[in-house]
Every structure is written in C-alpha cells, then in structure tokens.
Design an enzyme around this catalytic site. Structure first.
Site, PDB file in Angstrom:
ATOM      1  N   CYS A   1       1.027  -1.012   0.031  1.00  0.00           N
ATOM      2  CA  CYS A   1       0.000  -0.101   0.120  1.00  0.00           C
ATOM      3  C   CYS A   1       0.764   1.382  -0.163  1.00  0.00           C
ATOM      4  O   CYS A   1       1.201   1.829   1.064  1.00  0.00           O
ATOM      5  CB  CYS A   1      -1.006  -0.080   1.108  1.00  0.00           C
ATOM      6  SG  CYS A   1      -1.844   1.453   1.547  1.00  0.00           S
TER       7      CYS A   1
ATOM      8  N   CYS B   1      -0.349   4.053   2.250  1.00  0.00           N
ATOM      9  CA  CYS B   1       0.024   3.897   3.659  1.00  0.00           C
ATOM     10  C   CYS B   1       1.410   4.095   4.016  1.00  0.00           C
ATOM     11  O   CYS B   1       1.601   4.596   5.066  1.00  0.00           O
ATOM     12  CB  CYS B   1      -0.587   2.454   4.022  1.00  0.00           C
ATOM     13  SG  CYS B   1      -1.766   1.755   3.553  1.00  0.00           S
ATOM     14  N   ASP B   2       2.267   3.700   3.324  1.00  0.00           N
ATOM     15  CA  ASP B   2       3.792   3.305   3.720  1.00  0.00           C
ATOM     16  C   ASP B   2       4.593   4.374   2.597  1.00  0.00           C
ATOM     17  O   ASP B   2       5.796   4.340   3.283  1.00  0.00           O
ATOM     18  CB  ASP B   2       4.152   1.963   3.414  1.00  0.00           C
ATOM     19  CG  ASP B   2       3.258   1.135   4.325  1.00  0.00           C
ATOM     20  OD1 ASP B   2       2.757   1.610   5.323  1.00  0.00           O
ATOM     21  OD2 ASP B   2       2.935  -0.367   4.179  1.00  0.00           O
TER      22      ASP B   2
END
Ligand code: NAP
Length: 320
Positions: free
Chosen positions: A145, A148-149
């Site tokens: 992701c 997200c990261d």
C-alpha cells in the site's frame, strides 16, 4: 439445532468490527465470525494484522501498530457484548431467511448458525509473489500500500512490482517521497492505461526494468535489495533498494458467496449506490470485500458503520 441470531457478521477487519460495535450498541446481540488464525490471507483482524506502523488512521496522532489497532477494535466490540467466534464460514445458504451458515464441514447436513440478517465483511487480500519470508517482511521494507507506507521511504531508492494501473499509480505516487522508483514488470509492455503509462514514462524518477521477475528478497530484518531474473536472457542480478511495493492486484474473499451474491467481474461484491445493501434482501456488505477503489482502513470502518445502520433499519422494518 443451529444457533439462531438476529445479526451475523462474517469477517473481523475494521469493517466487520465496526459493524459489530454498532449493532451491539443497538441491542441486536450480533454474532461475529472472525475467521481462523491459520490463514495468512483472511486471518482475524484482516489486512492490518500484516502491517506495522499505521500513521493515517485518524485519532492516533503518533500512529499505532496495525495489530494493536485491531486488538483495540476487538476489545471495543467485546465491551458491548459482541459474541466473537474464531471460526471461518465454509458455506452459506442465502436462498431463504433465516440465512444459513456452516463452519467446519461444509457438507454437514445442518448449518452451524442461522441469522435473520447478515453483514458480509470478509475483506480482500493483496496478491503476493509467494517468495520466501514474504509475510515476515511486510512492514519491514515490503508493502502492498503506497498510500499507507510511501511516507517511510523519503529520499530512498525503492521498487514497485507489476505492470497494471495499480503499479503505475503507486510508482507515480511514490516519486513524491523516493529518490528513485524502479518498476519491475515481467513483460515488455504494460497493462496499465495509456494515459497512466505516459505519466510514468515522463517521470524522471521512474525507471522500468522489463521482462524481469523478483526471485528473492535480500536483507536480514528488512529489505536491502531484490534478486532479479531477466526472463528472456535468464540473467540474474541484485538491485539494491530499501523498499518494495507489490502491486500485482487484489483478490476479494468472496468464494463462499459465489452464485448467491451479485459480484463484479473482478469478484468484488456489488452494493447498491450510497448504502450497503446487496442483491439479497437482509444481506449487507461493507469494507474491502465491496470496495475495489479506496481500500483504506478508515473507509472500511466507515462502511461497517453504514452496514450496521442499514441492517438495524431493515430489521426494524421487518418487525413493524
Ligand atoms: P491488474 O490490472 O490485474 O494488473 C496486475 C499486474 O501485475 C499485471 O501487469 C500483471 O502482469 C502483473 N502480475 C500479476 N501477477 C504477477 C506475478 N505473480 N508476478 C509478477 N507480476 C504479476 O491489477 P491492478 O493493477 O491492481 O488493477 C486492477 C483493476 O483496477 C484494473 O481494472 C485497473 O484498471 C483498475 N485500477 C484503476 C486505477 C485508476 O484508474 N486510477 C488504479 C488502480 C487500479 P501481466 O500484465 O503480465 O499480466
């Protein structure tokens, strides 16, 4: 005799546990089937169990570890009396109400549970390369992701695996942080739409590595590189990167509903616009199992709340 419940929720990621919390607080005494820990793909707690730091879930200014967040979700549902069973639904019969659910042997003559109303929140899983140590490296340089990261890879050289819209979109997004993004694709043409391809070709931070597959993750505790193999020349070499994003597609956990709940061509459940209703009255769906666009923990939780309210109103209409 099967145990009969007003509301049964299948799946225990942010969507299912939020639906459980809301239906419990509406005095509907929900039963939650949370899945089984033996599986790495649809384990209790969902995909957040496979992440480390979660920095984009609102309400946690310092971030929180994915598994800890899910322990909190579960504890909050538990506090309001949700009955949680660590089992996986192996068969459902939605042809009449109450709906029937089997756990364990799907051929058993009697279902294990019956529910007047069903909330499906079985989630989805990222497709993985199935290489050694893959699951343990998630959150340690390996991610599925970018939203997200990506932030963790500021000024670093990283790679994205895949050749579809997801891979190109993620790689383009990641150039906001990384100093260089190598897209590793197993063929020499992309599946992604032409406009996204052009955007990537024009981006000076993106480099393509064609006709190439990843054969090994390098690094002890976190990713320090990838061993690659050119599928045309059979040549192997190492690419030093500190992060790799696997973007080869997702698969919703919908097998058990096949032939009963309406699905898109890609297997995601179809819900009616602006609500969580499925094609079967009394069956609601929320979270990633019906969302192939946003796929965020917070959107899953929000849709779990919607499903609980929809279920509550529908049950009320049945009793009036
Ligand atoms: P996808 O279109 O199925 O593409 C998957 C890519 O991963 C393909 O290039 C495929 O290679 C590669 N791949 C699959 N298995 C692999 C393996 N084991 N090893 C190495 N490579 C592998 O999946 P997606 O990119 O996630 O997109 C899914 C759907 O969502 C598509 O319809 C897409 O258009 C849509 N989407 C749209 C947007 C947007 O419009 N903004 C963004 C994201 C996704 P091959 O090409 O060789 O098969």
């Amino acid at each position: 005799m099967p145990e009969t419940h007003e509301v049964i929720i299948i799946g225990s990621g942010p969507a299912g546990l939020t639906a459980a919390l809301y239906t419990a607080r509406a005095n509907l005494s929900p039963l939650l089937l949370e899945g089984e820990p033996s599986s790495t793909s649809d384990q209790p707690g969902g995909q957040l169990m496979l992440t480390t730091d979660v920095e984009n879930y609102p309400g946690f200014p310092d971030g929180i570890m994915g598994p800890e967040l899910m322990v909190n979700f579960r504890a909050q549902a538990h506090r309001f009396g949700v009955q949680i069973e660590t089992v996986k639904a192996t068969r459902v019969d939605l042809s009449e109400r109450p709906f029937k659910i089997w756990v364990g042997d799907p051929e058993a003559p009697e279902p294990t549970y019956q529910g007047h109303c069903l909330i499906v929140s079985t989630g989805a899983q990222s497709l993985m390369l199935n290489l050694d140590r893959e699951i343990e490296l998630v959150g340690h340089g390996l991610s599925t992701c970018a939203t997200c990261d990506g932030f963790f890879f500021r000024d670093q050289e990283i790679a994205v695996v895949g050749g579809g819209d997801s891979a190109i979109e993620e790689a383009t997004f990641l150039t906001r942080f990384a100093s260089k993004v190598s897209i590793i694709h197993r063929r020499d043409t992309l599946r992604a739409s032409k406009i996204m391809q052009k955007r990537a070709f024009d981006n000076p931070k993106i480099e393509f590595i064609w006709d190439t597959v990843v054969t090994e993750y390098l690094g002890e505790d976190s990713i320090s590189g990838l061993r690659l193999r050119n599928v045309r020349t059979d040549e192997s070499y190492d690419l030093p990167v500190t992060g790799v994003f696997i973007a080869i597609g997702h698969r919703p956990n919908t097998d058990v509903f096949s032939g009963q709940l309406e699905m898109k061509d890609n297997g995601y459940l179809v819900t009616q616009p602006d609500c969580s209703r499925t094609n079967i009255e009394g069956v609601f769906a929320c979270g990633d199992v019906q969302d192939d666009v946003y796929r965020q923990a917070v959107t899953a939780a929000g849709s779990g709340c919607m499903a609980a309210l929809d279920a509550e109103r529908w049950l009320e209409s049945q009793h009036s």
